[in-house]
Design a protein around this motif. Sequence first.
Motif, short mmCIF file in Angstrom:
data_model
loop_
_atom_site.label_atom_id
_atom_site.label_comp_id
_atom_site.label_asym_id
_atom_site.label_seq_id
_atom_site.Cartn_x
_atom_site.Cartn_y
_atom_site.Cartn_z
N ALA A 1 3.57 5.71 -4.76
CA ALA A 1 2.21 5.47 -5.39
C ALA A 1 2.06 6.61 -6.45
CB ALA A 1 1.26 5.53 -4.62
N ILE B 1 -3.53 5.76 1.03
CA ILE B 1 -3.40 4.87 -0.48
C ILE B 1 -4.42 3.82 -0.41
CG2 ILE B 1 -2.20 3.72 -2.00
CD1 ILE B 1 -1.22 6.78 -1.56
N ASP B 2 -5.43 3.75 -1.44
CA ASP B 2 -6.54 2.85 -1.36
C ASP B 2 -6.10 1.58 -2.40
OD1 ASP B 2 -8.99 1.67 -1.11
OD2 ASP B 2 -9.98 3.14 -2.44
N VAL B 3 -5.30 0.59 -1.55
CA VAL B 3 -4.86 -0.56 -2.25
C VAL B 3 -5.67 -1.53 -2.81
CG1 VAL B 3 -3.01 -2.46 -1.98
CG2 VAL B 3 -2.79 -0.25 -0.63
N ILE C 1 1.68 1.07 -7.64
CA ILE C 1 2.11 1.13 -6.40
C ILE C 1 3.61 0.37 -6.25
CG2 ILE C 1 2.05 0.55 -4.21
CD1 ILE C 1 -1.11 0.49 -4.33
N GLU D 1 -2.14 2.06 3.05
CA GLU D 1 -3.58 2.39 3.53
C GLU D 1 -3.84 3.44 4.80
OE1 GLU D 1 -5.64 -1.41 3.85
OE2 GLU D 1 -6.07 -1.79 1.83
N THR E 1 -3.55 0.76 -7.13
CA THR E 1 -4.37 1.36 -6.48
C THR E 1 -5.77 0.94 -6.90
OG1 THR E 1 -4.53 3.38 -7.62
CG2 THR E 1 -3.12 3.35 -5.68
N LYS E 2 -6.83 1.31 -6.15
CA LYS E 2 -8.27 0.74 -6.57
C LYS E 2 -8.51 1.91 -7.92
CE LYS E 2 -10.00 -1.29 -2.64
NZ LYS E 2 -10.68 -1.49 -1.58
#
Length: 163
Positions: free
Chosen positions: A113, A43-45, A90, A39, A84-85
């Motif tokens: 990612a 990276i939007d986990v 990932i 994050e 990711t969202k």
Amino acid sequence: MICLAGAVVAGLAACDPVDGLNTASIAVTTDRTGTRALEHEGIDVQWLSCTARTGGGGGAASAARSGSPTATRRVADVDCHGRTKDGKDISLSGKVDREVEGRCVRGDMTARADGRTVFRATMLGNCDAAPSTPAGGNGGGGGGGSRPTATVTVTVTAYPQGK
């Protein structure tokens, strides 16, 4: 009943440290610190799940940095997968040779990612931070204490976009 008791004992034994490494602790710590590091890198986990294993019978040993050619140190292989969202894959994988009370893991780990390398790290987390709040404690909201932040050593390999 006897089978259930045997399964509980076997399950507890699987969590015991092997040569100082507890694979369950390594997996949980890598999950937490890896998520924070990803994050931090933008990276939007959505989720990340990690496993750790050591080679049984001394199979997963590597030379220690003590300078002694006969010294060995146990390492755990860590393998994390997530999304990711926006639905991209990932992964975080590598070797861990030290875990400090849920605060950090040390070793050689690479995060990817959507097929690209996000970072390569020798440490995830902050080994010098105060111990984290135990499970079930006041982990959020209220209180004026600050939370430890992720410390990441990153090596990024950049490739030219073309000629």
